[in-house]
Design a protein around this motif. Structure first.
Motif, PDB file in Angstrom:
ATOM      1  N   GLN A  82       1.808 -46.560  60.902  1.00 13.90           N
ATOM      2  CA  GLN A  82      -0.025 -46.630  60.297  1.00 13.90           C
ATOM      3  C   GLN A  82      -0.003 -46.042  61.996  1.00 13.90           C
ATOM      4  N   PHE A  83       0.146 -46.010  62.759  1.00 10.34           N
ATOM      5  CA  PHE A  83      -0.227 -44.645  63.446  1.00 10.34           C
ATOM      6  C   PHE A  83      -0.201 -43.333  62.279  1.00 10.34           C
ATOM      7  N   ALA A  84      -0.023 -42.977  61.720  1.00  7.75           N
ATOM      8  CA  ALA A  84      -0.070 -41.674  61.182  1.00  7.75           C
ATOM      9  C   ALA A  84      -1.056 -41.611  59.871  1.00  7.75           C
ATOM     10  N   VAL A  85      -1.540 -42.970  60.074  1.00 10.38           N
ATOM     11  CA  VAL A  85      -2.984 -43.015  58.791  1.00 10.38           C
ATOM     12  C   VAL A  85      -4.399 -41.724  59.510  1.00 10.38           C
ATOM     13  N   GLU A  86      -4.833 -41.645  58.231  1.00 10.48           N
ATOM     14  CA  GLU A  86      -6.192 -41.178  58.599  1.00 10.48           C
ATOM     15  C   GLU A  86      -6.990 -41.846  59.748  1.00 10.48           C
ATOM     16  N   GLY A  87      -6.980 -40.545  61.074  1.00  9.76           N
ATOM     17  CA  GLY A  87      -8.198 -41.169  61.907  1.00  9.76           C
ATOM     18  C   GLY A  87      -7.265 -41.824  63.017  1.00  9.76           C
ATOM     19  N   VAL A  88      -5.868 -42.193  63.089  1.00 10.44           N
ATOM     20  CA  VAL A  88      -5.792 -42.548  64.070  1.00 10.44           C
ATOM     21  C   VAL A  88      -4.848 -41.224  65.033  1.00 10.44           C
ATOM     22  N   GLY A  89      -4.379 -40.417  63.760  1.00  8.23           N
ATOM     23  CA  GLY A  89      -3.533 -39.416  64.644  1.00  8.23           C
ATOM     24  C   GLY A  89      -2.404 -39.384  65.470  1.00  8.23           C
ATOM     25  N   GLY A  90      -1.635 -39.878  64.801  1.00  4.10           N
ATOM     26  CA  GLY A  90      -0.118 -40.746  64.824  1.00  4.10           C
ATOM     27  C   GLY A  90       0.804 -39.232  64.247  1.00  4.10           C
ATOM     28  N   GLY A  91       1.482 -39.076  64.905  1.00  9.99           N
ATOM     29  CA  GLY A  91       2.195 -37.590  64.852  1.00  9.99           C
ATOM     30  C   GLY A  91       4.373 -38.344  64.191  1.00  9.99           C
ATOM     31  N   ALA A  92       4.991 -37.050  64.555  1.00  8.52           N
ATOM     32  CA  ALA A  92       6.308 -37.863  63.574  1.00  8.52           C
ATOM     33  C   ALA A  92       7.081 -38.239  64.464  1.00  8.52           C
ATOM     34  N   PHE A  93       7.927 -39.307  63.747  1.00 10.54           N
ATOM     35  CA  PHE A  93       8.133 -40.103  64.408  1.00 10.54           C
ATOM     36  C   PHE A  93      10.293 -39.869  64.257  1.00 10.54           C
ATOM     37  N   ASN A  94      10.329 -39.426  65.564  1.00 10.12           N
ATOM     38  CA  ASN A  94      12.171 -38.692  64.902  1.00 10.12           C
ATOM     39  C   ASN A  94      13.572 -39.519  65.848  1.00 10.12           C
ATOM     40  N   GLN A  95      14.074 -40.922  65.083  1.00  5.15           N
ATOM     41  CA  GLN A  95      15.340 -41.026  65.717  1.00  5.15           C
ATOM     42  C   GLN A  95      16.503 -40.456  65.798  1.00  5.15           C
ATOM     43  N   PRO A  96      17.783 -41.054  66.853  1.00  3.34           N
ATOM     44  CA  PRO A  96      19.119 -40.456  66.741  1.00  3.34           C
ATOM     45  C   PRO A  96      19.424 -41.239  65.382  1.00  3.34           C
ATOM     46  N   ASP A  97      19.679 -40.581  64.100  1.00  4.13           N
ATOM     47  CA  ASP A  97      19.981 -41.515  62.960  1.00  4.13           C
ATOM     48  C   ASP A  97      21.804 -41.378  63.419  1.00  4.13           C
ATOM     49  N   ILE A  98      22.241 -43.045  63.073  1.00  3.11           N
ATOM     50  CA  ILE A  98      23.485 -43.215  63.016  1.00  3.11           C
ATOM     51  C   ILE A  98      23.768 -42.895  62.206  1.00  3.11           C
ATOM     52  N   ASN A  99      23.910 -42.555  60.741  1.00  5.72           N
ATOM     53  CA  ASN A  99      24.340 -42.381  59.734  1.00  5.72           C
ATOM     54  C   ASN A  99      25.804 -43.113  59.333  1.00  5.72           C
TER      55      ASN A  99
END
Length: 553
Positions: A82-99
């Motif tokens: 939701q933060f990544a939509v136009e106008g809000v300015g959110g960036g990448a969100f990286n998580q420690p993948d559990i695989n």
């Protein structure tokens, strides 16, 4: 082929015939309507580097385990979209993948079981035993097992090297760790592989991505990410784990209100590592804690869940006749044995009764009861019972049957009615009292509720004292509203506060939300952000996230 040609020729003939009688219909291509792009505004917040700190609810646990699909639909991952939509300015969100496809079930013990199969997430699975009251066979949450030798989920790098996070630790955004307390975010022991002892706070789920195992802390790693905005929802396990283990402090202690207040204050305001000092420009949304005893984990099993047919009830009743006679003997001789009226009244409530019905109360241990060992000794000393009979009474020195004031956590369902050592006379909850970890008594329930109230008061006071930087997401109020209304409809999707597919918001463990449930909670946090910081972050479309799946065979 001949039929096809015939049909084609007939259609052509009809077209020619019609064309001679009326004008040809001129078709026009459909108008393609392009929906307006979803946009928003950031208000006074900066979402360019969003980080998250929390426990299993923030890590994305579902069905008792952290697995890949659940992690991909974690609360902060949904918010980040939701933060990544136009106008809000959110960036990448990286998580420690559990695989891990099924993950490692933290509610099941031992894991792996005696079949050497690692047990992963719970799924609703078709049952085999008809309900005693309705006669219907209901599905039940069942741990899914890996095949023998498949170790992808084992939280031990010696057995499963792939458990260790192999991505960039400096690029992480989600620092949430399953089943940790608030205090564990502040100490180095949480990630110390050199001393993997849970009693000192160790968690393999943090150690797997710690920047410097044994030296770093969760809060330090989060600060190093230099977030511009943060989600903090930590501390629920300070009372939930105690409750989930039936109030057994040897399994999980209950944090004190004073300790919680000190740790929560340190998390935000400690001069060297507090979030507000380490990142002075960062703004934060903080969640409070709902009433866990309204969650399916604590409401799914009745206090009187034991079904017995006439033959079984007769056998069990006969087995307890000697125990009940011993209690009657104590009451009848209370003066001679020096038993007070109060103890005599308590002894009277501890007689065990089983009947041919679907609603027998479970036999349980209660550490608050008077130990009747010395009273049974008096019966033997008076010649009322033999040494063998006295020995047979020993397991029942502090037992009673459950009442409507007791709560059986969901984990008790895996134990009730099972045999101890394969002996058909030793039945958990019937002839063998349930251990402390499988029942919550009234005093423990009140203690836990008081702790939650105190923890929420600390959270509210912290937000109020830092009102320009902190927003409060009132998760407690949101879930209470859903419970009171019993249902809500969002984005054309019906949501209910239970496990039941396809509407339930809870995953199969009855406490962690499913993906749609996390989407529902994300709206609560986003609404708080928009209200406090003047943003217009669009609310999550819950219809884009899946609910609990239908039962499998």
């Amino acid at each position: 082929m001949k039929n096809f040609k015939f049909i084609s020729t007939l259609a052509l003939g009809l077209l020619i015939t019609v064309s001679c009688e009326q004008e040809l219909i001129v078709t026009t291509p459909p108008v393609v309507v392009t929906p307006d792009p979803i946009t928003g505004t950031k208000g006074s917040a900066d979402f360019s580097k969003f980080i998250a700190i929390g426990n299993s609810f923030v890590a994305g646990m579902q069905g008792g385990a952290l697995f890949t699909e659940g992690q991909e639909n974690s609360l902060p991952a949904i918010m980040a979209k939701q933060f990544a939509v136009e106008g809000v300015g959110g960036g990448a969100f990286n998580q420690p993948d559990i695989n891990a496809s099924l993950g490692y079930n933290v509610f099941v013990s031992p894991n792996p079981g005696t079949d050497n199969k690692v047990q992963g997430r719970l799924l609703l699975q078709n049952g085999t035993t008809p309900d005693c009251t309705t006669g219907l066979i209901s599905p039940k949450p069942t741990a899914q097992k890996y095949e023998v030798g498949v170790v992808e989920a084992i939280p031990n790098p010696t057995l499963n090297p792939g458990f260790m996070y192999a991505g960039s630790k400096t690029a992480l955004n989600n620092f949430a760790v399953p089943a940790i307390t608030l205090g564990q975010t502040l100490i180095t022991q949480t990630g110390n592989w050199a001393n993997p002892n849970p009693a000192v706070g160790f968690s393999p789920f943090y150690a797997r991505f710690a920047s410097s195992p044994g030296t770093s802390t969760i809060i330090a790693d989060a600060n190093a990410a230099q977030g511009s905005f943060a989600l903090v929802w930590i501390g629920l396990d300070d009372f939930f784990l105690y409750a989930a283990f039936g109030g057994d402090p040897t399994k999980a202690p209950l944090n004190s209100s004073a300790a919680f207040a000190g740790q929560f204050g340190a998390l935000f305001s400690h001069p060297s590592y507090g979030l507000l000092n380490a990142n002075p420009n960062m703004k934060i949304v903080v969640g409070n804690f709902p009433d866990i005893f309204k969650m399916p984990h604590f409401t799914s099993i009745a206090y009187n869940p034991i079904p017995l047919d006439a033959s079984s009830a007769s056998q069990v009743a006969a087995g307890f006749s000697g125990y009940n006679a011993a209690l009657d003997g104590l009451i009848a001789n209370k003066v001679a044995f020096g038993i007070s009226d109060a103890l005599a009244a308590e002894i009277a409530t501890r007689k065990v009764t089983f009947t041919a019905s679907c609603t027998n109360k479970a036999l349980m241990s209660d550490e608050t009861l008077t130990d009747l060992g010395s009273e049974f000794d008096k019966l033997q000393g008076a010649g009322a019972i033999t040494p063998a009979q006295r020995a047979a009474l020993d397991p029942y020195r502090k037992v009673r049957q459950t009442t409507s004031k007791d709560i059986l956590p969901l984990g008790a369902g895996a134990v009730l009615g099972t045999l101890v050592g394969g002996d058909p006379t030793l039945i958990n909850g019937v002839t063998v009292p349930l251990a402390d970890q499988y029942v919550l008594i009234e005093g423990e329930i009140n203690e836990i509720n008081a702790a939650r109230d105190a923890f929420n008061a600390t959270i509210a006071a912290t937000v109020s004292a830092n009102s320009t930087k902190l927003a409060l997401a009132d998760v407690n109020a949101a879930l209470n509203t859903l419970l009171n209304n019993k249902v809500t409809v969002l984005n054309g999707v019906t949501i209910t506060p239970n496990i039941n597919p396809p509407t339930g918001m809870y995953s199969e463990d009855g406490v962690h939300p499913n993906s749609r449930g996390y989407a529902f909670l994300s709206r609560v946090f986003i609404e708080a952000i928009n209200s406090k910081f003047g943003a217009t972050v669009p609310l999550t479309d819950v219809s884009q996230y899946s609910a609990t799946a239908l039962p499998i065979p």
